[in-house]
Structures are given as C-alpha cells and as structure tokens.
Design a protein around this motif. Structure first.
Motif, short mmCIF file in Angstrom:
data_model
loop_
_atom_site.label_atom_id
_atom_site.label_comp_id
_atom_site.label_asym_id
_atom_site.label_seq_id
_atom_site.Cartn_x
_atom_site.Cartn_y
_atom_site.Cartn_z
N UNK A 213 0.83 -1.19 0.00
CA UNK A 213 0.00 0.00 0.00
C UNK A 213 0.87 1.25 0.00
N UNK A 214 0.35 2.31 -0.58
CA UNK A 214 1.03 3.59 -0.56
C UNK A 214 0.23 4.60 0.23
N UNK A 215 0.75 5.82 0.32
CA UNK A 215 0.02 6.88 0.99
C UNK A 215 0.08 6.78 2.49
N UNK A 216 -0.84 7.45 3.18
CA UNK A 216 -0.80 7.50 4.65
C UNK A 216 -1.07 6.17 5.32
N UNK A 217 -1.67 5.21 4.59
CA UNK A 217 -1.98 3.91 5.19
C UNK A 217 -0.91 2.86 4.90
N UNK A 218 0.20 3.27 4.27
CA UNK A 218 1.25 2.32 3.94
C UNK A 218 1.91 1.78 5.21
N UNK A 219 2.38 0.54 5.14
CA UNK A 219 3.08 -0.07 6.26
C UNK A 219 4.51 0.46 6.32
N UNK A 220 4.96 0.83 7.51
CA UNK A 220 6.32 1.32 7.70
C UNK A 220 6.96 0.58 8.86
N UNK A 221 8.23 0.34 8.77
CA UNK A 221 8.92 -0.31 9.87
C UNK A 221 10.39 0.14 9.88
N UNK A 228 17.50 -13.32 10.62
CA UNK A 228 17.22 -14.41 9.70
C UNK A 228 15.90 -14.14 9.01
N UNK A 229 15.47 -15.01 8.12
CA UNK A 229 14.20 -14.79 7.41
C UNK A 229 13.03 -14.65 8.39
N UNK A 230 12.42 -13.48 8.40
CA UNK A 230 11.27 -13.24 9.25
C UNK A 230 11.59 -12.89 10.68
N UNK A 231 12.87 -12.81 11.06
CA UNK A 231 13.26 -12.51 12.44
C UNK A 231 13.95 -11.16 12.50
N UNK A 232 13.33 -10.19 13.15
CA UNK A 232 13.89 -8.86 13.29
C UNK A 232 13.63 -8.35 14.70
N UNK A 233 14.55 -7.54 15.21
CA UNK A 233 14.37 -6.94 16.52
C UNK A 233 13.48 -5.71 16.42
N UNK A 234 12.57 -5.56 17.36
CA UNK A 234 11.66 -4.43 17.40
C UNK A 234 12.08 -3.49 18.51
N UNK A 235 12.20 -2.21 18.20
CA UNK A 235 12.60 -1.22 19.19
C UNK A 235 11.38 -0.78 20.00
N UNK A 236 11.41 -1.03 21.30
CA UNK A 236 10.29 -0.68 22.17
C UNK A 236 10.05 0.81 22.24
N UNK A 237 11.07 1.61 22.00
CA UNK A 237 10.95 3.06 22.14
C UNK A 237 10.50 3.78 20.87
N UNK A 238 10.41 3.06 19.74
CA UNK A 238 10.02 3.73 18.50
C UNK A 238 9.01 2.96 17.67
N UNK A 239 8.77 1.70 17.96
CA UNK A 239 7.86 0.89 17.15
C UNK A 239 6.43 1.41 17.26
N UNK A 240 5.67 1.26 16.18
CA UNK A 240 4.27 1.64 16.20
C UNK A 240 3.44 0.57 16.91
N UNK A 242 1.02 -1.07 15.62
CA UNK A 242 0.83 -2.18 14.70
C UNK A 242 2.04 -3.10 14.71
N UNK A 243 3.26 -2.52 14.76
CA UNK A 243 4.45 -3.35 14.82
C UNK A 243 4.51 -4.16 16.12
N UNK A 244 4.13 -3.53 17.22
CA UNK A 244 4.13 -4.22 18.51
C UNK A 244 3.11 -5.35 18.54
N UNK A 245 1.95 -5.13 17.93
CA UNK A 245 0.92 -6.18 17.92
C UNK A 245 1.35 -7.40 17.14
#
Length: 294
Positions: A213-221, A228-240, A242-245
C-alpha cells in the motif's frame, strides 16, 4: 427412504451451469431418476418419507403448509450445514488439483450485500451512510468476507457481520479455515501487521501475498537487526502499535500500554513497570530491544 428410492445427499437450489459437476444446466441434474426442474420443493419432501407410518404401514403426505412452517422452525442451520458439507468436498478437491509450487492457492476478499428493508434487518445489520451525508441508505446491508479457491472460484468459507464490522475483523475469523501448505492472495486493503501475524504459521506452511500500500496507510517499519528470514528486533521506544501487535502475545491492550510507558531504559522494564506480565515478556524478550536516543 424406500428400497427403490436412492438416498438424496443434498438438493441443488441454484441455477446456472454445473461446471464443477460435469457440465450442463443445474436444473437438469437428476435426483432419484428425475431432473430438479421436474420437482418442486413439495415433491422433493414427499420423497424423503418424513411422516411416520401408521400401524398398518401406510404413510401419509406432508402438506404444503407444514413445509413452510417446518422451514421457519428450522431456520438457516440446514442450509449452512449443506454449504459446509459441499464446500469441504469441492473446495478441498479444487485446491488439491491446482497446487502451485506445492501450495494450495486461495483468495480472500470482502464485499457488502443489500438486504430486505425490514426493521429487524436494520437493527441487526445497520445501514451505510450516503455519499451526500445526512440520511442513511435506503436498504440495510451486511458485510461479508469470502475465502475461495482461485482458478476454480469455489467458496471454501465465508463470514458475515453487520455493516459496521470491518473486513479485517471478519477475515481474522477465517484463518482457521485455511489449510496447511497454502498461499492466500489478499487485496491490499487487508495489509495490516496484526492480520499477517495471525495468519503466519511456519509449522504448517501458511503464506500470504498482498500488494504494498502507498500513501498515509502504507506499512512502515524500522529494522534494528536482521537475524534471519522473518526474524527482526523491534525497538520498544520507537515501534508503532501495529508493529508491537505483531509480536507473540501482544494485542491491542498491551501494545497501547507499551507505547504509553515509554521511554524504556532497557527491555526488562516491561516487567518492572508492570506493562506486561512475566509470561508475556518471556515470549518477546528475544525479539525486542530498548534503543536509547543519542
């Protein structure tokens, strides 16, 4: 049923071409030696031998009025059972016959259906607003999301709800119907972290494909570190939220609490600040980091 009459597993109510049943018009399909077109519903009922025999063994007939009342008493459950039974056979066979790279290919999309203009339908399903605002639309509408086998257009499962129910909410209720070793293709309106997290199941090889998706509803991370494939660290102080969920065990409530509890000096403060319980923290501790601002 009598010995001379073969069992009737179901009744075809729709018209059109029966491509999935060997071709030809559905009304010309035969039941008990006669076509559907030759049989009214009342005639089909008489072949079901629903009336108990008398002491002499004779059987009476079901009146047309009794058929109407019986249908009202039964409600939609018999038709729903017939759909589940036929969908389980036809959808499974269709998906198996058209696998792509070992995966059964499904599609999922939503729509709305207009209903009869009754007070009961309006109260249950609601009415959408008009394009000009003001008064609601003339007819009640329901929202539905359908899971189908692509290339065959066989409906495998469907969920219905009031018009105010979002398609994302209805779609989440369909993931249990998606088999293992499958790929589901989605419209980009379904692009949401939480939805993909619930769908993802590596143990059973369930995959998804969607246009970005583009525009204001686009996914950002923000990728902190790729493990590894599908494994990424999430920053508790900046994640949205949606990312946390997307993290295991983190839903709407916990994602909001994590955002509200910022900043975090370290990730263990999720427990010390009583943001999440220890059991939940144990599920995500290897997937999060508390990055400090420079």
């Amino acid at each position: 049923m009598t010995a001379e009459t073969p069992p009737i597993p179901g009744v075809l109510l729709a018209g059109g071409l029966a491509r999935r049943m060997g071709g030809g018009d559905k009304p010309m399909r035969q039941i008990g030696g006669r076509t559907i077109l030759d049989r009214a519903i009342a005639q089909v009922v008489q072949h079901l031998d629903l009336v108990l025999p008398t002491a002499r063994g004779a059987r009476g007939r079901v009146t047309n009025g009794a058929i109407v009342h019986a249908r009202d008493r039964l409600g939609p459950a018999p038709l729903a059972a017939l759909f589940r039974r036929t969908a389980g056979v036809w959808a499974g066979a269709a998906a198996e016959a058209t696998r792509w790279r070992r995966l059964a290919v499904f599609g999922l999309d939503g729509t709305t259906l207009r209903l009869a203009d009754t007070a009961e339908n309006a109260a249950t399903f609601g009415r959408p607003g008009t394009s000009r605002g003001g008064a609601a639309a003339g007819y009640p509408q329901l929202r539905c999301v359908v899971l189908s086998v692509l290339r065959h257009h066989v409906v495998a499962a469907a969920k219905f709800g009031p018009y105010r129910t979002s398609e994302l909410e209805l779609a989440a209720a369909l993931w249990s119907e998606l088999p293992g070793q499958s790929l589901v293709i989605l419209d980009r309106g379904f692009a949401a972290y939480a939805l993909f997290h619930r769908l993802g199941d590596r143990a059973h090889e369930r995959h998804w494909l969607v246009r970005a998706r583009g525009g204001p509803c686009a996914l950002h991370w923000t990728r902190v570190q790729r493990l590894g494939p599908g494994d990424e660290l999430v920053d508790l102080n900046s994640a949205t939220e949606e990312q946390l969920k997307a993290l295991p065990g983190i839903g709407d409530a916990y994602s909001k609490k994590i955002v509200a509890g910022r900043p975090y000096a370290n990730k263990t403060q999720l427990v010390s600040k009583k943001v999440v319980p220890q059991a939940t923290y144990d599920k995500i501790k290897d997937k999060v980091i508390a990055k400090q601002a420079k």
